[in-house]
Design an enzyme around this catalytic site. Structure first.
Site, short mmCIF file in Angstrom:
data_model
loop_
_atom_site.label_atom_id
_atom_site.label_comp_id
_atom_site.label_asym_id
_atom_site.label_seq_id
_atom_site.Cartn_x
_atom_site.Cartn_y
_atom_site.Cartn_z
CE LYS A 2 -3.72 -1.85 2.92
NZ LYS A 2 -4.86 -2.26 2.17
NE ARG A 18 -7.58 -9.42 -4.07
CZ ARG A 18 -8.58 -8.76 -3.54
NH1 ARG A 18 -9.77 -8.78 -4.13
NH2 ARG A 18 -8.46 -8.04 -2.45
P1 ADP Z 1 -7.86 -3.56 3.14
O1 ADP Z 1 -6.91 -3.73 2.01
O2 ADP Z 1 -7.37 -4.21 4.39
O3 ADP Z 1 -9.26 -3.90 2.78
P2 ADP Z 1 -8.27 -0.72 2.69
O4 ADP Z 1 -7.14 0.21 2.61
O5 ADP Z 1 -8.90 -1.15 1.42
O6 ADP Z 1 -7.81 -2.02 3.51
O7 ADP Z 1 -9.39 -0.14 3.65
C1 ADP Z 1 -10.47 -0.92 4.08
C2 ADP Z 1 -11.55 -0.03 4.68
O8 ADP Z 1 -11.05 0.70 5.79
C3 ADP Z 1 -12.09 1.02 3.77
O9 ADP Z 1 -13.09 0.51 2.95
C4 ADP Z 1 -12.62 2.05 4.74
O10 ADP Z 1 -13.83 1.65 5.31
C5 ADP Z 1 -11.63 1.99 5.85
N1 ADP Z 1 -10.60 3.03 5.66
C6 ADP Z 1 -9.45 2.89 5.00
N2 ADP Z 1 -8.74 4.03 5.03
C7 ADP Z 1 -9.47 4.92 5.74
C8 ADP Z 1 -9.26 6.27 6.16
N3 ADP Z 1 -8.17 6.94 5.84
N4 ADP Z 1 -10.24 6.86 6.90
C9 ADP Z 1 -11.34 6.18 7.24
N5 ADP Z 1 -11.58 4.91 6.88
C10 ADP Z 1 -10.66 4.27 6.15
#
Ligand code: ADP
Length: 660
Positions: free
Chosen positions: A116, A295
């Site tokens: 990330k 993916r």
């Molecule tokens: P993963 O890869 O573990 O799924 P993500 O980066 O896609 O992690 O984030 C998953 C979820 O976490 C997002 O859909 C959102 O709900 C929450 N999230 C991620 N970043 C933020 C942020 N900066 N502020 C608030 N919520 C966040």
């Protein structure tokens, strides 16, 4: 086109990939662990290879054995599904080295988006908007704390190598930072073998909107529009829909362009998803890049429903070197689709995974508008080794309102017993006023958990009536089965209450939740009566009590009767006084392990007084950390486990004394 492919996955996604292969005339090869020898994906495949014992790292993650299975089976390509090795560079590389096509992006794109942190650095260069935060290499705890202080609380700590919401910690105030960092690093290294983290400003009430992109080897990249995955619990998606409520054509085009830019920046080929976090600032919907998943996603079916396309077919064509079948302008967008993830879990117990035999499993009738992507069949085991998702239910309709109604109807038609499940929770979520109004943000579920997780509802009289009639009928059938063939009409083998003189009245005792109920069942010349009202069972599942006619389906599991009626699931226990005479209730205090797992931390001090909800033990199970909380105010008398212990389900972990 390929004529044989291997699917390096299990569960619903393996089954779903096989469906497209079958339609295209491509033979399928499954892999499986010893625990999955009889799994649905193995039964559906044309051939199957065992790749090791139950634990994923010894089977589904064994690159060498999977490559070997490809060679033995003669598969020309591998579809990795999602999870497991789907975003694993080394796996894609190993496929390439062995002349096997990897149905996914080029190794370079996986690498670029794999972290990330690195992905964010790249996106910064490509001018894709980012959430304020730190995504550099310095992992020193004091330095990270400084960064968090500078960003301003609340902040979010994420595992750089993360996925599936694992490891993520929200930190509200500076003094909590160090503990959350340690916990995030621990989970990150257990789940991903990489403890590195990044820090972001935590947005309050954001939406999660992602764009499905597709690229080919001829340099074309298109967007297949957005999915809104804002309904989440613990940062894991629960409901996904397309299009996103309130999305305008302009904003869609803008997000689509940003996503295609992100994909282009890494030379993307195949199916990918660019995830954005969106501030619902009025209609403006400011969006920031979160990550790219290289993916196919769990939620790809909603995109298929609104575009009428088969994304797995597109993946196969692209991997085969073909051009994307459609240009951007040709990609349809019609109606509305919603998907829910059906889990074997106990929403009332903090969504703990539920393990066991899926003794009873009925899904609604599939149609053009109702799709069920299932990885299980009745009788299958839900094991502690893998993700406990049972199936996905996807519906389509012309409008969002109608799709919601269709979803509620379909959820009501599911019958699941043997393992806990989230059907009732999902129905409450989809029917929730805020969800219906399209006002969904990532905090909705946590915020409104009182309405979404009400206590157990009382069992209605109709369910007891159905249970009584069902028991009466079962007993009659069992008696008939005992009848000697020489005397099929013997009145002595009848158990339907028939007597030579007069009627028989029986009292049936049941327990539904905390309440005990007694019904009187009278067998008269003119038929049955329940508590004085005429009653009858017709056909498989039609019941009549008094003037009320209703449909109910009853399944027996041990002592329990599961009654499915009017979209609800009631669990009723038959109390048979004779059978239980002399037995004593098994009363024990303390806190027990809700599932098998490993103890990672003892969170309270022995002898200390704690408040209700205080953390007592942190366990790791199914690759996630679970914190066991004090059920009420009380004292920790002793710990009955130690850090590092592997504990079984139901084992007592804490000697806990309730405050008087
Ligand atoms: P993963 O890869 O573990 O799924 P993500 O980066 O896609 O992690 O984030 C998953 C979820 O976490 C997002 O859909 C959102 O709900 C929450 N999230 C991620 N970043 C933020 C942020 N900066 N502020 C608030 N919520 C966040």
């Amino acid at each position: 086109m390929f004529n044989k492919i291997l699917i390096a996955n299990r569960g619903e996604i393996a089954c779903r990939i096989m469906r497209t292969c079958r339609r295209l005339g491509i033979a399928t090869v499954a892999i499986y662990s010893e625990a999955d020898a009889n799994a649905r994906h193995v039964r559906l495949a044309d051939a199957a290879y065992c790749v090791g014992p139950a634990a994923s790292r010894d089977s589904y993650l064994r690159i060498d054995r999977i490559i070997e299975a490809c060679k033995q089976s003669g598969a020309q390509a591998v579809h990795p599904g999602y999870g497991f090795l789907s975003e694993n560079e080394a796996f894609a590389q190993a496929c390439a080295e062995n002349g096997i096509a990897f149905i996914g992006p080029p190794v370079g794109a996986i690498r670029a988006m794999g972290s990330k942190s690195a992905a964010k650095a790249l996106m910064q260069t490509a001018k894709v908007p980012l959430v304020p935060g730190y995504h550099g290499d310095n992992q020193d705890a004091a330095f990270l704390q400084q960064q968090a202080d500078a960003i301003g609380y609340p902040v979010l700590i994420k595992a750089s190598a993360g996925g599936g919401g694992k490891g993520m910690r929200i930190v509200e105030k500076p003094e909590d930072f160090a503990a959350s960092l340690a916990s995030c690093q621990r989970e990150a290294s257990a789940s991903f073998g990489d403890a590195r983290v990044l820090i972001e400003k935590y947005l309050v009430r954001p939406r999660h909107i992602e764009i499905q992109v597709f690229g080919d080897t001829h340099g074309n990249i298109v967007s297949l529009y957005e999915r809104d995955c804002s309904a989440q619990r613990r940062h894991q998606k629960v409901v996904e829909e397309a299009p996103a409520p309130g999305m305008t054509a302009e904003r869609r085009a803008e997000m689509g362009r940003a996503a295609c830019e992100a994909a282009r920046a890494v030379g993307y080929v195949g199916a990918g998803t660019v995830e954005f976090i969106v501030e619902p600032a009025g209609a403006a919907m400011n969006f920031y890049f979160m990550e790219m998943n290289t993916r196919l996603q769990v939620e790809h079916p909603v995109t298929e429903m609104i575009t009428g396309l088969d994304l797995v077919e597109w993946q196969l064509r692209v991997a085969n070197g073909e051009k994307l079948p459609l240009t951007q302008a040709q990609i349809p967008l019609r109606g509305h689709s919603i998907e829910v993830r059906l889990y074997a879990e106990e929403p009332e117990k903090g969504f703990l995974p539920s393990i066991g035999r899926l003794a009873h499993f009925r899904a609604p009738q599939a149609s053009e508008q109702v799709r069920i992507d299932s990885g299980v069949d009745e009788g299958d085991e839900v094991s502690p080794h893998y993700d406990p998702m049972l199936a996905k239910l996807i519906v389509w309709d012309e409008t969002r309102e109608r799709a919601i109604e269709r979803m509620l109807r379909a959820l009501g038609e599911f019958e699941i017993a043997g393992v806990g499940n989230n059907i009732a929770f999902l129905a409450r979520l989809i029917g929730h006023a805020e969800f219906r109004a399209g006002r969904v943000d990532t905090g909705l579920i946590a915020r409104d958990s009182a309405a979404l997780l009400p206590g157990p509802a009382p069992v209605p009289a109709t369910a007891y009536a159905a249970a009584s009639l069902w028991c009466a009928r079962q007993e009659a059938a069992a008696a008939r089965a005992r009848t000697p063939p020489s005397d099929p009409h013997s009145p002595w083998s009848e158990a339907d209450g028939w007597r030579l003189n007069g009627a028989l009245t029986r009292r049936l005792e049941f327990r539904g939740g905390e309440t005990a109920t007694t019904l009187s069942l009278r067998y008269g010349d003119d038929g049955l009566q329940i508590d004085g009202a005429p009653a009858a069972a017709h056909g498989e599942n039609q019941y009549l009590v008094g003037a009320e006619r209703f449909t109910a389906s009853v399944a027996r599991l041990g002592e329990q009767l599961h009654v499915f009626s009017a979209g609800a699931h009631h669990v009723i226990e038959r109390i048979d006084r004779l059978a239980h005479a002399g037995e004593e209730a098994d009363v024990h205090g303390g806190l027990v392990a809700p599932m098998p797992g490993k103890i990672v931390a003892l969170a309270a001090t022995v002898g200390s007084e704690v408040e209700k909800g205080a953390a007592l033990v942190v366990m790791e199970a199914m690759k996630m950390e679970h914190t066991l909380l004090a059920p009420a105010r009380g004292r920790v008398v002793a710990y009955l486990c130690a850090v590092g212990d592997q504990v079984k389900d139901g084992v007592e972990l804490v000697d806990f004394e309730l405050a008087s």
